[in-house]
Design an enzyme around this catalytic site. Structure first.
Site, mmCIF file in Angstrom:
data_model
loop_
_atom_site.group_PDB
_atom_site.id
_atom_site.type_symbol
_atom_site.label_atom_id
_atom_site.label_comp_id
_atom_site.label_asym_id
_atom_site.label_seq_id
_atom_site.Cartn_x
_atom_site.Cartn_y
_atom_site.Cartn_z
ATOM 1 C CB CYS A 125 -62.051 20.054 33.897
ATOM 2 S SG CYS A 125 -62.280 18.815 33.091
ATOM 3 N N PRO A 126 -62.143 22.077 36.816
ATOM 4 C CG PRO A 126 -60.819 22.533 38.484
ATOM 5 C CD PRO A 126 -61.756 23.069 37.605
#
Length: 339
Positions: A158-159
């Site tokens: 992430c992200p």
């Protein structure tokens, strides 16, 4: 020292064991031989397992992933990462055990125990024969639909998967499908489902063994979230929105340019600084904690912290930051279009 003054130290050790001319497949059967790796209370997920690793009287919640020739154990808060890989060299089975941890004592204890267990019991287990079952990846491949647009984001945390999902969902038409190949737990279980909802898409998850196939069907054009856009433009009401999963997913679609990425072994308020309006996304290498924050220079506009399934926002999240320890990654993101 990291750019934010955080000292990043990784203690990595490894051992290699030779088990002779045997098949390693039984060593990947956690249903039967989980105790070899000190694993207890295993629960199967869409992919991989959660469980408890017990070592020297201590218990650690872990995420376990099994692939065709490798087993990975990740402590949910990033206290350690271990991989056990299998390969055949000159007829003999070679087992490589790697352990990574910011705690040298924990690292050494885990490495020694895994090495001893596999050395003492590995050959005996392997000599019992093959595990007779269909691989999960084969079953999943028969069940999942055929998708023309497939994007491989394995190895990304992430992200990045969310940003790529947003970009690709904007390209396809309603009625078309997008398939992401993902191996980051937080993306699969937390953020990608919210991104799918934000973009008016149904999704289904298929266990492929050491990763998942995250398939999204775009039902229509995404709704326009004017209230979210206005909150960002006017810097108003952001604290109240930080507890809204849809708003967090919206942030991942707007802040789509990574300007800095760092490895950390702990969280602290000092990471909450940016140049201009910045989104900060941080996650442990396991499944334990995940942070999303919105800052403008040194002004914190809002923070959400998920720690072991417990969500806290804003002031409560800030008060808990210094207690979050473990290996992780922190991303600093800016919007491609100025707000």
């Amino acid at each position: 020292m990291g750019l934010l003054g955080l000292k990043v130290i990784y203690h990595v050790e490894s051992e290699v064991i030779s088990l002779g001319e045997v098949s390693y497949k039984p060593l990947l059967d956690l249903e039967k031989y989980r105790r070899l790796y000190m694993l207890h209370d295993l629960k199967r997920l869409n992919w991989g397992y959660t469980g408890v690793l017990r070592l020297a009287g201590l218990s650690f919640k872990v995420f376990v992933r099994v692939s065709s020739d490798k087993l990975e154990i990740v402590e949910e808060n990033g206290r350690f990462y271990s991989s056990i890989s299998f390969r055949r060299g000159k007829g003999n089975l070679q087992v490589r055990i790697n352990v990574e941890s910011p705690n040298s004592v924990l690292k050494e204890s885990l490495l020694n125990t895994l090495t001893r267990n596999i050395r003492e019991y590995g050959s005996l287990i392997c000599s019992k024969g093959r595990v007779e079952s269909f691989p999960l990846s084969l079953i999943a491949s028969m069940l999942k639909p055929e998708v023309k647009k497939v994007v491989d984001v394995r190895g990304e945390v992430c992200p990045v998967p969310e940003m790529i999902a947003k970009r690709e969902l904007m390209k396809i038409k309603p009625g078309e499908m997008l398939e992401l190949l993902v191996d980051h737990p937080a993306a699969v279980e937390v953020t990608l489902p919210e991104v799918a909802k934000l973009f008016n898409s149904k999704y289904e998850i298929f266990n492929m063994g050491d990763y998942v196939s995250f398939v999204m069907l775009k039902l229509g054009d995404p709704s326009t979230h004017w209230q979210f856009a206005e909150a960002l433009e006017e810097r108003r009401g952001i604290e109240e929105l930080m507890g809204d999963g849809a708003f967090l997913a919206y942030l991942y679609t707007v802040f789509d340019r990574v300007v800095r990425r760092e490895k950390v072994e702990a969280l602290s308020p000092s990471i909450l600084r940016g140049e201009g309006l910045t989104m900060i996304a941080a996650a442990s290498i396991g499944r334990g904690w995940h942070l999303t924050a919105l800052v403008e220079d040194e002004n914190v506009l809002g923070v959400t912290l998920n720690d072991q399934g417990v969500r806290s926002v804003n002031r409560e999240a800030l008060n808990r930051l210094s207690s979050i320890k473990g290996l992780g990654h922190t991303f600093y993101l800016r919007p491609s279009i100025p707000l």
